[in-house]
Design a protein around this motif. Structure first.
Motif, PDB file in Angstrom:
ATOM      1  N   ASP A 262       0.820  -1.209   0.000  1.00 48.87           N
ATOM      2  CA  ASP A 262       0.000   0.000   0.000  1.00 48.87           C
ATOM      3  C   ASP A 262       0.856   1.263   0.000  1.00 48.87           C
ATOM      4  O   ASP A 262       0.337   2.372  -0.145  1.00 48.87           O
ATOM      5  N   LEU A 263       2.191   1.083   0.127  1.00 53.21           N
ATOM      6  CA  LEU A 263       3.114   2.213   0.023  1.00 53.21           C
ATOM      7  C   LEU A 263       4.497   1.657  -0.304  1.00 53.21           C
ATOM      8  O   LEU A 263       4.929   0.670   0.308  1.00 53.21           O
ATOM      9  N   ILE A 264       5.167   2.269  -1.268  1.00 51.00           N
ATOM     10  CA  ILE A 264       6.539   1.886  -1.622  1.00 51.00           C
ATOM     11  C   ILE A 264       7.443   3.071  -1.346  1.00 51.00           C
ATOM     12  O   ILE A 264       7.232   4.169  -1.886  1.00 51.00           O
ATOM     13  N   PHE A 265       8.438   2.854  -0.490  1.00 59.56           N
ATOM     14  CA  PHE A 265       9.371   3.910  -0.108  1.00 59.56           C
ATOM     15  C   PHE A 265      10.709   3.656  -0.776  1.00 59.56           C
ATOM     16  O   PHE A 265      11.408   2.696  -0.447  1.00 59.56           O
ATOM     17  N   GLY A 266      11.060   4.491  -1.732  1.00 60.76           N
ATOM     18  CA  GLY A 266      12.343   4.380  -2.405  1.00 60.76           C
ATOM     19  C   GLY A 266      13.365   5.293  -1.768  1.00 60.76           C
ATOM     20  O   GLY A 266      13.141   6.502  -1.660  1.00 60.76           O
ATOM     21  N   ILE A 267      14.493   4.728  -1.338  1.00 54.17           N
ATOM     22  CA  ILE A 267      15.544   5.505  -0.681  1.00 54.17           C
ATOM     23  C   ILE A 267      16.852   5.365  -1.455  1.00 54.17           C
ATOM     24  O   ILE A 267      17.285   4.245  -1.748  1.00 54.17           O
ATOM     25  N   GLY A 268      17.451   6.482  -1.825  1.00 55.48           N
ATOM     26  CA  GLY A 268      18.719   6.448  -2.542  1.00 55.48           C
ATOM     27  C   GLY A 268      18.604   5.828  -3.918  1.00 55.48           C
ATOM     28  O   GLY A 268      19.547   5.191  -4.390  1.00 55.48           O
ATOM     29  N   CYS A 269      17.458   6.007  -4.557  1.00 55.87           N
ATOM     30  CA  CYS A 269      17.222   5.407  -5.868  1.00 55.87           C
ATOM     31  C   CYS A 269      16.675   6.461  -6.821  1.00 55.87           C
ATOM     32  O   CYS A 269      16.232   7.529  -6.405  1.00 55.87           O
ATOM     33  N   SER A 270      16.691   6.131  -8.107  1.00 57.99           N
ATOM     34  CA  SER A 270      16.205   7.077  -9.118  1.00 57.99           C
ATOM     35  C   SER A 270      14.803   6.748  -9.612  1.00 57.99           C
ATOM     36  O   SER A 270      14.135   7.619 -10.155  1.00 57.99           O
ATOM     37  N   ARG A 285       1.052   4.134  -3.999  1.00 57.28           N
ATOM     38  CA  ARG A 285       1.559   5.342  -3.331  1.00 57.28           C
ATOM     39  C   ARG A 285       3.082   5.241  -3.265  1.00 57.28           C
ATOM     40  O   ARG A 285       3.621   4.281  -2.719  1.00 57.28           O
ATOM     41  N   ILE A 286       3.751   6.222  -3.819  1.00 56.94           N
ATOM     42  CA  ILE A 286       5.209   6.227  -3.866  1.00 56.94           C
ATOM     43  C   ILE A 286       5.747   7.361  -3.008  1.00 56.94           C
ATOM     44  O   ILE A 286       5.314   8.511  -3.130  1.00 56.94           O
ATOM     45  N   VAL A 287       6.693   7.022  -2.158  1.00 56.63           N
ATOM     46  CA  VAL A 287       7.478   8.025  -1.422  1.00 56.63           C
ATOM     47  C   VAL A 287       8.903   7.912  -1.935  1.00 56.63           C
ATOM     48  O   VAL A 287       9.494   6.832  -1.903  1.00 56.63           O
ATOM     49  N   LYS A 298       9.936  12.034 -12.458  1.00 51.90           N
ATOM     50  CA  LYS A 298      10.437  11.842 -13.819  1.00 51.90           C
ATOM     51  C   LYS A 298       9.855  10.579 -14.439  1.00 51.90           C
ATOM     52  O   LYS A 298       9.369  10.597 -15.564  1.00 51.90           O
ATOM     53  N   ASP A 299       9.893   9.490 -13.707  1.00 54.07           N
ATOM     54  CA  ASP A 299       9.417   8.204 -14.224  1.00 54.07           C
ATOM     55  C   ASP A 299       8.230   7.659 -13.451  1.00 54.07           C
ATOM     56  O   ASP A 299       7.404   6.941 -14.012  1.00 54.07           O
ATOM     57  N   VAL A 300       8.153   7.944 -12.164  1.00 48.45           N
ATOM     58  CA  VAL A 300       6.979   7.560 -11.368  1.00 48.45           C
ATOM     59  C   VAL A 300       6.513   8.774 -10.571  1.00 48.45           C
ATOM     60  O   VAL A 300       7.339   9.561 -10.084  1.00 48.45           O
ATOM     61  N   PRO A 301       5.209   8.964 -10.458  1.00 48.27           N
ATOM     62  CA  PRO A 301       4.711  10.087  -9.641  1.00 48.27           C
ATOM     63  C   PRO A 301       4.887   9.783  -8.163  1.00 48.27           C
ATOM     64  O   PRO A 301       4.560   8.688  -7.699  1.00 48.27           O
ATOM     65  N   ALA A 302       5.416  10.754  -7.428  1.00 47.49           N
ATOM     66  CA  ALA A 302       5.654  10.577  -5.995  1.00 47.49           C
ATOM     67  C   ALA A 302       4.645  11.400  -5.193  1.00 47.49           C
ATOM     68  O   ALA A 302       4.468  12.594  -5.448  1.00 47.49           O
ATOM     69  N   GLU A 303       4.017  10.747  -4.237  1.00 52.80           N
ATOM     70  CA  GLU A 303       3.074  11.449  -3.363  1.00 52.80           C
ATOM     71  C   GLU A 303       3.815  12.311  -2.350  1.00 52.80           C
ATOM     72  O   GLU A 303       3.394  13.420  -2.027  1.00 52.80           O
ATOM     73  N   LEU A 304       4.938  11.784  -1.843  1.00 55.03           N
ATOM     74  CA  LEU A 304       5.794  12.515  -0.907  1.00 55.03           C
ATOM     75  C   LEU A 304       7.229  12.341  -1.361  1.00 55.03           C
ATOM     76  O   LEU A 304       7.575  11.341  -2.002  1.00 55.03           O
TER      77      LEU A 304
END
Length: 551
Positions: A262-270, A285-287, A298-304
């Motif tokens: 329900d939420l994916i948190f990307g850290i230190g990634c593009s 939902r992308i953080v 740029k490639d995925v919309p980020a909510e936060l």
């Protein structure tokens, strides 16, 4: 001192211990005179891959440097610089240039102009007294912000001119930025509120050396974690919350958790779109926490979103999450770990016949499975090559220590892995450094196995030889039937021995492990080894779709 000597002195002050290159460039001789080890390759691209790996394995604390000739040397180097740019790796590139009276006259190759799109910073020096300033700008850029190549082109006639003494140069600083505390609070709130969060760690965690902070956040949230291919080994894949790494090939458990997050948190990634990254399911939902604001949306919309160094970002998040959890986890880890274990066990059971096959020709999966269970994984640095070796090894190899797997592939040049293994061995001489490649890849850079022998770089090169471009068989049926266009051949163990290394050809399943053990002993004696395994034309991969997932 002349400009070449000034560059060598600046490299020394910046802590450069060896200069990789190909002549003729006066900087190479000046570096040797300054007691910087010079390492000469057989072709420029491999040398750049070596420099690239030096930077990766040291988290950018040691910068790989490559010097080459003007004209053909600079032209031949383009692919290696483009690979580093695509994967966001900090290297310093020092091409000589044509004399000033010719440098901007066609058809002479001008590195300053032609490398603009594959470097973070490119500069042409036309006055000797400007060399220290140009080098200061280059090292400041390569040490700060998004890691990427920088280039300083110095014309041949400038390299011989005098630079005023004493040389005025101070090593460039390394600076870090942290995200806005208000944004950190919002992200922490979202992470704590999520019921099925997944953490996706990229190579920014490696460059920030933020492995412990990542683990602390994962265990606080009791959230499953995966990595990009470039971020692989940022989190131990034997940990009960690990989903393994993302790539073109992935495990069933990773696919399941991303699909149901329900939420994916990307850290230190593009989150860059690439065929070689795990897909981020649409509608999630992308953080997004990244060092470079140009990555955002740029490639995925980020909510936060958070902008800043991955280490400072994770430290701030850990503090905020602890505050919201009143200091400790909520007791979710057992259920999450059991769900991962169940799915992973199902997936491995499906693949175990391939991983333990006694077939002849050999299963490439058997070779890689036996390799992982024979070496000391904690003391090994391994890298794949482009194509099948990448997709065969990445889902199954389980690194347990940081910087022990060089994953790559925003652009996928065949033969890259050999230079990565050699560069890794230069940066970490106490580790067993391994590259896994196929018979297509060795055709591009195999001559540089001689470099490993001559320069005393005892790597272990694992070659999967199926006498074919197997991955192309499905798309080149007519060309293969009519003209055998996908057939390739060679006895590469013989080649390794001819170069002065140790080479063995292995055809029997029962000989895989003994051959690997002999190879390890040889590398410990200082001898580079090439093990050539005769394998089937395998085209089966653990794939569940493709899409966006760079990092």
């Amino acid at each position: 001192m002349n400009a070449a000597a000034a560059v060598a002195e600046i490299l020394k002050r910046e802590g450069v211990g060896f200069l990789i290159g190909y002549p003729v460039n006066p900087i190479i001789e000046a570096a040797a005179e300054a007691d910087i080890r010079t390492i000469i390759v057989r072709q420029e691209r491999t040398g750049l891959h070596m420099a690239d790996a030096v930077s990766r394995i040291s988290s950018g604390e040691r910068i790989g440097v490559f010097a080459m000739q003007h004209g053909p040397g600079a032209e031949n180097s383009f692919g290696g610089v483009a690979q580093a740019y695509g994967d966001s790796v900090p290297i310093v590139v020092l091409p000589a240039g044509y004399p000033r009276r010719l440098i901007n006259i066609p058809p002479n190759f001008n590195s300053f102009i032609n490398y603009q799109h594959v470097t973070k910073w490119a500069e042409q020096v036309v006055m000797a007294d400007a060399v220290p300033d140009a080098m200061r700008r280059a090292f400041t850029q390569v040490k700060n912000g998004r890691p990427r190549p920088v280039l300083v082109e110095i014309p041949r006639d400038v390299l011989g001119e005098e630079v005023p003494e004493p040389l005025q140069y101070r090593p460039a600083p390394r600076l870090r930025t942290a995200p806005d505390p208000r944004d950190v609070a919002r992200v922490a709130e979202a992470l704590v509120a999520a019921e099925r969060p997944v953490i996706y760690a990229g190579q920014g965690v490696h460059y920030a050396r933020a492995w412990q902070a990542l683990r602390e956040l994962v265990e606080l949230l009791e959230a499953p974690v995966t990595t990009s291919l470039q971020g692989k080994s940022a989190f131990p894949e034997t940990h009960h919350l690990s989903l393994g790494s993302g790539g073109r090939s992935i495990g069933k458990h990773l696919h399941h958790f991303l699909t149901n997050a329900d939420l994916i948190f990307g850290i230190g990634c593009s989150f860059a779109t690439t065929n070689y990254g795990v897909a981020m399911p649409t509608g999630k939902r992308i953080v997004h926490a990244t060092l470079d604001p140009t990555d955002l949306n740029k490639d995925v919309p980020a909510e936060l979103a958070l902008i800043g160094d991955a280490g400072l970002t994770l430290q701030a998040l850990v503090a905020e999450v602890k505050d919201r959890l009143r200091g400790g986890p909520r007791g979710r880890a057992g259920a999450v770990a059991q769900e991962i274990k169940t799915l992973k066990t199902e997936w491995l059971s499906q693949w175990m016949p391939r991983l333990t096959s006694n077939a002849k020709p050999l299963s490439p999966y058997r070779v890689l499975w036996d390799l992982m269970h024979t070496v000391d994984v904690s003391r090994t640095i391994i890298t794949h090559d482009a194509g099948s070796p990448r997709d065969q090894i990445s889902p199954f190899w389980e690194p347990v220590t940081p910087l022990s797997y060089i994953g790559w592939g925003k652009t996928t040049q065949l033969g890259t892995g050999l230079g990565y293994a050699m560069g890794a061995k230069l940066a970490a001489p106490d580790k067993l450094c391994v590259n896994v490649w196929g018979d297509a890849a060795i055709g591009f850079t195999g001559m540089d196995f001689e470099t490993a022998v001559r320069e005393r770089i005892p790597i272990l090169s694992v070659l999967l030889n199926n006498f074919s471009m197997a991955i192309e068989l499905k798309v080149m049926k007519v060309a293969t039937e009519k003209y055998r266009s996908t057939d390739i051949s060679g006895h590469y163990a013989d080649m390794a021995r001819a170069f002065g290394g140790h080479g063995e050809r292995v055809t029997e399943p029962g000989e895989i492990v003994p051959a690997i053990k002999r190879a390890i002993r040889k590398t410990e004696e200082g001898v580079p080894v090439l093990l050539e395994f005769i394998t089937e034309k395998a085209v089966d991969f653990s794939m569940y779709g493709s899409g966006t997932g760079g990092g």
